[in-house]
Design an enzyme around this catalytic site. Structure first.
Site, PDB file in Angstrom:
ATOM      1  N   LYS A 108      10.749 -13.690 -14.309  1.00  0.00           N
ATOM      2  CA  LYS A 108      10.422 -12.513 -15.126  1.00  0.00           C
ATOM      3  C   LYS A 108       9.271 -12.820 -16.068  1.00  0.00           C
ATOM      4  O   LYS A 108       8.306 -12.068 -16.166  1.00  0.00           O
ATOM      5  CB  LYS A 108      11.658 -12.093 -15.931  1.00  0.00           C
ATOM      6  N   TRP A 148      -3.285  -2.295  -1.628  1.00  0.00           N
ATOM      7  CA  TRP A 148      -3.016  -3.605  -2.221  1.00  0.00           C
ATOM      8  C   TRP A 148      -3.681  -4.586  -1.268  1.00  0.00           C
ATOM      9  O   TRP A 148      -3.217  -4.778  -0.135  1.00  0.00           O
ATOM     10  CB  TRP A 148      -1.506  -3.845  -2.313  1.00  0.00           C
ATOM     11  N   CYS A 157       0.831  -1.206   0.000  1.00  0.00           N
ATOM     12  CA  CYS A 157       0.000   0.000   0.000  1.00  0.00           C
ATOM     13  C   CYS A 157       0.866   1.257   0.000  1.00  0.00           C
ATOM     14  O   CYS A 157       2.025   1.228   0.372  1.00  0.00           O
ATOM     15  CB  CYS A 157      -0.874   0.020   1.248  1.00  0.00           C
ATOM     16  N   GLU A 170      15.672 -16.809 -12.726  1.00  0.00           N
ATOM     17  CA  GLU A 170      15.291 -15.398 -12.869  1.00  0.00           C
ATOM     18  C   GLU A 170      14.512 -15.198 -14.167  1.00  0.00           C
ATOM     19  O   GLU A 170      13.510 -14.495 -14.213  1.00  0.00           O
ATOM     20  CB  GLU A 170      16.530 -14.518 -12.815  1.00  0.00           C
ATOM     21  N   ARG A 181       4.078   0.804  -6.546  1.00  0.00           N
ATOM     22  CA  ARG A 181       4.050  -0.208  -5.481  1.00  0.00           C
ATOM     23  C   ARG A 181       2.972  -1.259  -5.733  1.00  0.00           C
ATOM     24  O   ARG A 181       2.941  -2.291  -5.059  1.00  0.00           O
ATOM     25  CB  ARG A 181       3.813   0.471  -4.129  1.00  0.00           C
ATOM     26  N   HIS A 200      15.717 -36.084 -14.670  1.00  0.00           N
ATOM     27  CA  HIS A 200      15.165 -36.618 -13.413  1.00  0.00           C
ATOM     28  C   HIS A 200      13.680 -36.298 -13.269  1.00  0.00           C
ATOM     29  O   HIS A 200      13.166 -36.215 -12.159  1.00  0.00           O
ATOM     30  CB  HIS A 200      15.974 -36.068 -12.231  1.00  0.00           C
ATOM     31  N   GLU A 224       5.918 -13.434 -14.171  1.00  0.00           N
ATOM     32  CA  GLU A 224       5.351 -12.361 -13.350  1.00  0.00           C
ATOM     33  C   GLU A 224       4.823 -11.200 -14.211  1.00  0.00           C
ATOM     34  O   GLU A 224       3.968 -10.445 -13.744  1.00  0.00           O
ATOM     35  CB  GLU A 224       6.338 -11.846 -12.314  1.00  0.00           C
ATOM     36  N   LYS A 283       5.320  -3.905  -5.614  1.00  0.00           N
ATOM     37  CA  LYS A 283       6.742  -3.683  -5.836  1.00  0.00           C
ATOM     38  C   LYS A 283       7.560  -4.145  -4.642  1.00  0.00           C
ATOM     39  O   LYS A 283       8.660  -4.651  -4.792  1.00  0.00           O
ATOM     40  CB  LYS A 283       7.031  -2.197  -6.093  1.00  0.00           C
ATOM     41  N   ASN A 289      -0.733   0.901   6.061  1.00  0.00           N
ATOM     42  CA  ASN A 289       0.041  -0.045   5.259  1.00  0.00           C
ATOM     43  C   ASN A 289       0.563  -1.089   6.230  1.00  0.00           C
ATOM     44  O   ASN A 289       1.215  -0.763   7.205  1.00  0.00           O
ATOM     45  CB  ASN A 289       1.208   0.655   4.562  1.00  0.00           C
ATOM     46  N   GLY A 290       0.214  -2.354   6.005  1.00  0.00           N
ATOM     47  CA  GLY A 290       0.695  -3.416   6.892  1.00  0.00           C
ATOM     48  C   GLY A 290      -0.443  -4.373   7.214  1.00  0.00           C
ATOM     49  O   GLY A 290      -1.474  -4.377   6.553  1.00  0.00           O
TER      50      GLY A 290
HETATM   51  C1  AGP Z   1      11.163  -9.438  -8.871  1.00  0.00           C
HETATM   52  O1  AGP Z   1      10.929  -9.127 -10.241  1.00  0.00           O
HETATM   53  C2  AGP Z   1       9.914  -9.373  -8.071  1.00  0.00           C
HETATM   54  N1  AGP Z   1       9.276  -8.120  -8.175  1.00  0.00           N
HETATM   55  C3  AGP Z   1      10.086  -9.845  -6.644  1.00  0.00           C
HETATM   56  O2  AGP Z   1      10.430 -11.204  -6.698  1.00  0.00           O
HETATM   57  C4  AGP Z   1      11.164  -9.121  -5.785  1.00  0.00           C
HETATM   58  O3  AGP Z   1      12.436  -9.423  -6.259  1.00  0.00           O
HETATM   59  C5  AGP Z   1      11.046  -9.661  -4.348  1.00  0.00           C
HETATM   60  O4  AGP Z   1       9.764  -9.339  -3.862  1.00  0.00           O
HETATM   61  C6  AGP Z   1      12.109  -9.098  -3.405  1.00  0.00           C
HETATM   62  O5  AGP Z   1      11.937  -7.710  -3.283  1.00  0.00           O
HETATM   63  P1  AGP Z   1      13.123  -6.874  -2.593  1.00  0.00           P
HETATM   64  O6  AGP Z   1      14.330  -7.036  -3.471  1.00  0.00           O
HETATM   65  O7  AGP Z   1      12.611  -5.470  -2.550  1.00  0.00           O
HETATM   66  O8  AGP Z   1      13.352  -7.454  -1.218  1.00  0.00           O
END
Ligand code: AGP
Length: 606
Positions: A482, A74, A2, A478, A27, A501, A485, A601, A98-99
């Site tokens: 990417k 969020w 949030c 990674e 965010r 395997h 997501e 984010k 937020n939280g």
């Molecule tokens: C990466 O593309 C994602 N947005 C997510 O996995 C991110 O890397 C993860 O939430 C960790 O965030 P941070 O690096 O701010 O701790």
């Protein structure tokens, strides 16, 4: 995650609040709202979806007043609906949060017992109601908020606004960051400096447990025990909080393209004029480090996995790597001589922060590699190394990943140097390659149209596999993250050697396989894995260098050829095709590249 804003200003609050919320869009959110005090009357407007819906609402149903709070939500507790959108209001109290309040059910039961009724299923409404309850008991605004804060368990950044109080905001933080902005006869609150940048560059960050009693001309900060405290006011570099696309279609495209520049800038910070690594022993003395425990989430975790290879192979230093959400609850033993290292772009990821706190008093040293120097993780570390990627707005982490790798490789080289496990010539060779990397990135970026064409083909698939060996295995992970997501295509990654395997059962002509394989010592083994895939009708997209393309022959479905770099540097360079494949596939699918569905984010809640 949030976003929170607040203003006690000299001008109409609504447009300022919406503008500040726009700067927090990165965010991730699914509803938004504001509340103001106008002629003593507290009122609010809320809307589901993007901020434009709230702006439209305000055009037709304006909200006057020079004091206000705003929020992008969020959803955690309760669906993303208007009624669940913040600010939440109970009688004369409005609050944005937020939280997560972990004991909100217990509090709801108490309030229901006291005859109070609820209109939402959110934990935040409980905060407003509890404050109203305390006001009804005769406490004043500050006492009522203070008493409420004392009952809350969990993580929160909060701002309270009260009916009839045009010159009072109460802000509090515990587990989620919150900043105060200082103006001339005005005061602001924001989740971070980015939100406040259009309003002020004079920022005070609240510490864990702090709450602030704000008027236009006074800022009183108290700690969790209620004692008056002073927190430093910083002047924020405005350039660092610039948040615009700079002519690119998406923030992600801009941030991918920025990698050569930010990597070069980071190297200028971490390398002396003589080319020495500028990480002094006073900061971290690798002669005393017997083992490393590295903890992170998501992309940052893959950076740690990559660095494991470097620390072990270059510095012969034993390394454990863990996903923060598992590490924090497994509570592993931390042997003597352990340095704990946390990687986080935002520096606010709840699981990573919790893992760091688990290691305090156990590890010899807490080191973090972060993009936000004033973040919670940075401030709770003994040593916080900045990755200097600049503001990263796209939810999918790109330049932060390569800048994390940059710092981690420098740390591994420093460790190798101090432990005498790598010759000066090899260290100099790798540093030369690192210094040349921004230029190599630029020439690799010239392959964007080729990568885009390959990505269009992938975009038609329902499932995609990524394979890699050695440091290309975390890069495959990674690449899969990417792709899934931002394009929502299901993608999985495996160490190439694992294919036989089980995963090879997935292979047919409908499942493209992306093989990340520079012509290195493991290349031939990966080529045989490729042939196993192609022998079963699988289509391989090979990401390699010229020597690899020649050695692999023409059987691949498609090949992306990158410039040749030393083996130690391939993880940084091969991040680029992983990012661009995902980006172009997402464009082809028409998804929201910068704010993919369901994602935030920074995950500041568990
Ligand atoms: C990466 O593309 C994602 N947005 C997510 O996995 C991110 O890397 C993860 O939430 C960790 O965030 P941070 O690096 O701010 O701790």
């Amino acid at each position: 995650m949030c976003g929170i804003v607040g203003v006690l200003g000299e001008h109409e609050a609504a447009p300022l609040l919406v503008e500040a919320l726009k700067r927090l869009e990165y965010r991730g959110y699914d509803s938004a709202g504001i509340a103001t005090v106008n002629d003593g009357h507290l009122d609010r407007r809320r809307a589901v979806g993007k901020l434009v819906n709230l702006s439209d609402l305000l055009v037709h149903n304006p909200l006057a007043g020079k004091s206000g709070i705003g929020h992008t939500r969020w959803a955690t507790h309760g669906a993303p609906t208007t009624i669940n959108a913040h600010p939440h209001k109970a009688g004369p109290v409005a609050v944005v949060h937020n939280g997560i309040i972990e004991n909100y059910r217990e509090l709801r039961a108490e309030l229901a017992e006291a005859g109070m009724s609820f209109v939402t299923d959110t934990d935040t409404e409980t905060i407003a109601l509890l404050t109203q309850y305390h006001l009804d008991q005769g406490l004043n605004h500050v006492e009522a908020a203070q008493k409420t804060l004392g009952r809350l368990e969990g993580a929160f950044a909060l701002v309270f606004l009260f009916d009839g109080q045009d010159d009072l905001m109460i802000a509090a933080r515990k587990g989620s960051p919150l900043a105060i902005g200082h103006g001339e006869g005005e005061v602001f609150v924001g989740s971070d400096a980015i939100a406040l940048a259009p309003l002020t560059d004079q920022i005070t960050y609240l510490e864990e447990g702090d709450y602030a009693i704000l008027t236009r001309h006074t800022t009183e900060i108290r700690d969790e025990a209620g004692a008056l405290v002073n927190r430093p006011m910083k002047v924020i570099e405005m350039a660092n909080s610039r948040v615009d696309k700079g002519g690119y279609k998406h923030f992600m495209a801009k941030e991918i393209a920025e990698q050569p520049t930010v990597l070069a800038g980071a190297l200028r910070h971490f390398l002396t004029a003589e080319g020495e690594i500028n990480i002094p022993a006073e900061d971290i003395d690798f002669s005393k480090v017997q083992r490393l425990t590295m903890v992170a989430c998501g992309t940052a975790f893959y950076a740690c996995l990559t660095a494991k290879y470097w620390f072990e192979q270059l510095a012969q230093l034993p390394v454990d790597v863990d996903i923060a959400s598992e590490f924090r609850y497994r509570e592993p033993p931390i042997p003597a001589g352990t340095t704990a290292l946390f990687v986080s772009q935002s520096g606010e990821t709840a699981d990573t922060l919790a893992a760091l706190r688990y290691c305090q008093e156990k590890a010899d040293k807490i080191v973090s590699v972060v993009n936000v120097p004033e973040s919670s993780i940075a401030r709770e570390s003994d040593l916080a190394l900045p990755i200097l990627a600049g503001v990263e707005v796209g939810v999918a982490s790109t330049k932060a990943f390569t800048c994390q790798l940059n710092v981690l490789l420098l740390l591994a080289l420093k460790a190798a140097q101090v432990r005498g496990t790598l010759s000066d010539e090899d260290i100099a060779r790798i540093l030369r390659g690192l210094r040349a990397l921004p230029g190599v990135f630029n020439s690799a970026l010239d392959r964007d149209s080729k990568i885009s064409a390959a990505a269009q083909k992938l975009a038609e698939a329902r499932d995609v596999l990524f394979l890699g060996r050695g440091t290309m295995y975390p890069l495959a992970l990674e690449g899969a993250l990417k792709l899934k997501e931002i394009s929502y295509i299901h993608a999985e990654a495996y160490a190439s050697g694992e294919l036989k395997h089980g995963p090879i059962a997935l292979i047919d002509k409908h499942v493209p396989v992306v093989v990340m394989a520079p012509r290195d010592a493991l290349f031939d083994k990966t080529v045989s894995n490729m042939q196993e895939v192609m022998a079963r009708g699988g289509r391989v997209l090979l990401v390699t260098d010229q020597a690899g393309a020649e050695a692999a022959g023409d059987d691949a479905w498609d090949t992306i050829v990158l410039p040749q770099v030393d083996e130690e540097l391939t993880p940084l360079l091969y991040a680029l095709p992983a990012q661009l494949i995902a980006y172009h596939a997402a464009i082809a699918k028409g998804t929201d590249v910068d704010q993919p569905r369901n994602l935030a984010k920074s995950v500041t809640v568990e």
